[in-house]
Scaffold this motif. Structure first.
Motif, mmCIF file in Angstrom:
data_model
loop_
_atom_site.group_PDB
_atom_site.id
_atom_site.type_symbol
_atom_site.label_atom_id
_atom_site.label_comp_id
_atom_site.label_asym_id
_atom_site.label_seq_id
_atom_site.Cartn_x
_atom_site.Cartn_y
_atom_site.Cartn_z
ATOM 1 N N GLN A 1 -8.372 6.714 2.818
ATOM 2 C CA GLN A 1 -8.406 5.601 1.664
ATOM 3 C C GLN A 1 -7.334 6.002 0.724
ATOM 4 N N SER A 2 -6.773 4.799 0.097
ATOM 5 C CA SER A 2 -5.997 5.006 -0.673
ATOM 6 C C SER A 2 -5.974 4.051 -1.794
ATOM 7 N N TRP A 3 -5.244 4.296 -3.036
ATOM 8 C CA TRP A 3 -5.480 3.117 -4.091
ATOM 9 C C TRP A 3 -4.401 2.084 -3.625
ATOM 10 N N ASN B 1 -5.720 -1.647 -2.398
ATOM 11 C CA ASN B 1 -6.335 -2.632 -3.478
ATOM 12 C C ASN B 1 -5.130 -3.567 -3.904
ATOM 13 N N ASP C 1 -2.439 -5.659 -12.659
ATOM 14 C CA ASP C 1 -3.595 -5.660 -12.120
ATOM 15 C C ASP C 1 -4.303 -7.177 -11.721
ATOM 16 N N GLN D 1 2.630 5.889 -0.738
ATOM 17 C CA GLN D 1 2.038 5.889 -2.130
ATOM 18 C C GLN D 1 3.081 6.358 -3.114
#
Length: 370
Positions: free
Chosen positions: A130-132, A135, A90, A190
């Motif tokens: 929208q998708s993770w 980020n 992260d 994804q």
């Protein structure tokens, strides 16, 4: 072998045993193990006692000299596995935030009909999917995955697949030869990056990478290679009297009647002996436990610290491209002694001798064969 330590009964007694075992692990992972134990007991009002007992047996086995379990603790401390691995991912693999308002205004929140390629004026503008994955920095992930594939020394704890680029993996058409919709392609992308991130080794800070390099090359301080010796186990007066009279423990015959023998004798096997701490009273027992070695400074440097450094990359950016550098020292052969040079006299680098076979002193059978 771990000594026959008393079994903790209360929670505070178990907590103290875990902290005591944390002082015997290698110095590199000692701060992480100690902080992990404290946070688990402080954050949970009702800690899982069963898992705590398992962790205590695991730490005792690692401190007894089990190489694989000690290496696993160092992988957890360096972020190659576990919670810290997700934290490093992260921190270093996420997209950089926008620094000023001008850069924020350049990219609209929702694309227009011209941007999406829609020629129908009556069709309403649809918001983007929208998708993770939005980020995460895909270029960083590809750079680390490519470097990890090209590095053959990284075979544990994770093995990266060779086809990591979604352009060569994801199909573009369905079974009827028609292109997938954007929503389906986004879902496939994804799923691909989720599998890729599961095998990816995230970067480590530069200071920690330099420390691992010094530990692997033997250039760190001497205290980093010394494991403290275990204190003598305190015995109660009752236990000292039993040892003085040499009274043998009672044989639990009910367990052998009600359970299979393999379940009763499991702790005495060579695989689980370092976890249970069992000792063979009979010289014809199972023998020494498997995987237990004496931790010398050389073994810590090559078998523990060296393997952690090989799986730890650093990420830098130069000329708009990301550069990934994995650790790993080139191991050179030791110099040949004078007694061994006589076997290689008159032989060139390719192994050929221009003068024919070389005679060896004191070996008549070899000279006759030549």
């Amino acid at each position: 072998m771990p000594p026959q330590l008393p079994h903790p009964d209360t929670v505070i007694h178990l907590y103290r045993h875990l902290l005591r075992e944390a002082t015997y692990v290698p110095p590199y992972c000692r701060p992480w193990v100690t902080e992990r134990i404290r946070s688990k007991f402080r954050d949970n009002r009702r800690p899982n006692i069963h898992k705590a007992h398992q962790s205590l047996r695991y730490l005792r086995s690692a401190n007894a000299g089990h190489v694989s379990r000690t290496l696993h603790l160092c992988f957890l401390a360096s972020g190659r596995l576990g919670k810290r691995r997700r934290q490093l991912a992260d921190l270093y693999l996420a997209k950089e935030p926008v620094v000023d308002s001008d850069a924020l205004e350049q990219k609209p929140l929702f694309p227009t009909a011209k941007d999406t390629g829609s020629s129908r004026k009556h069709r309403p503008e649809e918001p983007p999917i929208q998708s993770w994955l939005d980020n995460w920095d895909v270029q960083k992930i590809k750079a680390i995955a490519g470097a990890q594939v090209r590095n053959p020394s990284i075979n544990w704890p994770k093995q990266m697949r060779k086809t990591y680029d979604p352009a060569f993996v994801l199909p573009k058409e369905n079974a009827w030869g028609r292109p997938f919709t954007p929503k389906v392609m986004k879902r496939k992308e994804q799923k691909h990056y989720a599998k890729l991130l599961a095998d990816l080794m995230p970067p480590v800070p530069q200071g920690e990478w330099d420390l691992l390099q010094a530990l692997s090359l033997g250039q760190a301080e001497t205290d980093m290679f010394n494991v403290p010796s275990r204190r003598t186990v305190a015995t109660t007066p009752v236990a000292s009297q039993d040892s003085a009279t040499n009274t043998a423990p009672e044989w639990n015959w009910e367990a052998y009647v009600t359970k299979p023998v393999r379940a009763v004798e499991r702790g005495n096997s060579r695989v689980f002996k370092s976890l249970s701490g069992a000792c063979d009273s009979d010289p014809r027992g199972q023998g020494k436990p498997i995987g237990v070695k004496a931790f010398s400074p050389r073994r810590l440097r090559r078998s523990i610290y060296g393997r952690v450094w090989e799986a730890s990359p650093i990420l830098t950016k130069a000329k708009g491209k990301f550069q990934v550098t994995f650790g790993g020292a080139r191991r050179e052969l030791s110099p040949v002694t004078n007694s061994d040079l006589q076997f290689f006299s008159g032989v060139d680098e390719k192994g050929a001798s221009p003068k024919g076979p070389v005679a060896h002193k004191g070996n008549k059978r070899l000279n006759q064969a030549l």
